[in-house]
Design a protein around this motif. Structure first.
Motif, mmCIF file in Angstrom:
data_model
loop_
_atom_site.group_PDB
_atom_site.id
_atom_site.type_symbol
_atom_site.label_atom_id
_atom_site.label_comp_id
_atom_site.label_asym_id
_atom_site.label_seq_id
_atom_site.Cartn_x
_atom_site.Cartn_y
_atom_site.Cartn_z
ATOM 1 N N LEU A 61 0.867 -1.119 0.014
ATOM 2 C CA LEU A 61 0.009 -0.119 -0.204
ATOM 3 C C LEU A 61 0.953 1.150 0.100
ATOM 4 N N ASN A 62 0.319 2.368 -0.378
ATOM 5 C CA ASN A 62 0.812 3.554 -0.447
ATOM 6 C C ASN A 62 0.894 4.199 0.977
ATOM 7 N N ASP A 64 -0.254 6.344 2.396
ATOM 8 C CA ASP A 64 -1.601 6.902 2.909
ATOM 9 C C ASP A 64 -2.598 5.872 2.820
ATOM 10 N N GLY A 65 -2.353 4.764 2.478
ATOM 11 C CA GLY A 65 -3.054 3.467 2.672
ATOM 12 C C GLY A 65 -3.869 3.220 1.579
ATOM 13 N N SER A 66 -3.702 4.210 0.416
ATOM 14 C CA SER A 66 -4.316 3.831 -0.853
ATOM 15 C C SER A 66 -3.677 2.812 -1.651
ATOM 16 N N GLU A 67 -4.237 2.253 -2.536
ATOM 17 C CA GLU A 67 -3.754 1.159 -3.515
ATOM 18 C C GLU A 67 -3.062 1.662 -4.912
ATOM 19 N N GLY A 68 -2.015 1.417 -5.213
ATOM 20 C CA GLY A 68 -1.225 1.927 -6.529
ATOM 21 C C GLY A 68 -1.243 0.646 -7.434
ATOM 22 N N ASP A 93 -0.877 -5.954 4.736
ATOM 23 C CA ASP A 93 -0.447 -4.430 4.740
ATOM 24 C C ASP A 93 1.137 -4.562 4.840
ATOM 25 N N ARG A 95 3.438 -2.321 4.324
ATOM 26 C CA ARG A 95 4.353 -0.852 4.485
ATOM 27 C C ARG A 95 5.365 -0.930 5.518
#
Length: 145
Positions: A61-62, A64-68, A93, A95
């Motif tokens: 995940l990025n 900020d918690g978003s998915e790329g 996750d 990160r």
């Protein structure tokens, strides 16, 4: 229950294992990426002797918690992995797991040449530790696809 952790990278795949014992997950092996078919076969081969019942794959995940794009790729890979190994797969996750693995690696007494590349199997163990911690805190806190 034996659970395998997987750190999916662009060039390497790290594998780690944990079982029913109170010992923490342990790094198992690093697989050099070749093709999806060879990668799946190599994972199956590496885990074959351990009677693995579940897989945990790191979800990048990025911050900020978003998915790329990497998270989308991990989700696609996870579907192929679940089908190829006929095992349930959870996403965790991941990160900062590579950062933590590098920190752990820096304090381990290993040869200098081994410290240059991230220890992908150690990152897989960190992913697995995080997944186990989430299970202890909340039995239904898994992310699966």
């Amino acid at each position: 229950m034996v659970v395998a952790g997987i750190d999916l990278g662009r060039r390497r795949i790290g594998l780690a294992l944990c079982g029913d014992s109170p010992l923490p997950p342990r790094p198992l092996v690093v697989i050099e990426r070749r093709s999806i078919a060879r990668d799946l076969a190599a994972i199956a081969n590496a885990l074959g002797a351990f009677q693995v019942e579940r897989l945990v794959v790191g979800l990048p995940l990025n911050m900020d918690g978003s998915e790329g794009p990497q998270a989308a790729y991990a989700r696609r890979f996870t579907k192929s992995l679940a089908h190829a190994l006929a095992l349930p797969v959870d996403l965790q996750d991941e990160r900062l797991t590579t950062f933590e693995a590098r920190e752990r690696q820096a304090i381990r007494p290993t040869a200098r040449r081994c410290r240059k590349a991230p220890d992908d199997a150690l990152a897989a163990a960190v992913i697995l530790e995080d997944w186990l911690s989430s299970k202890r805190c909340s039995p239904d806190a898994r992310v699966s696809d």
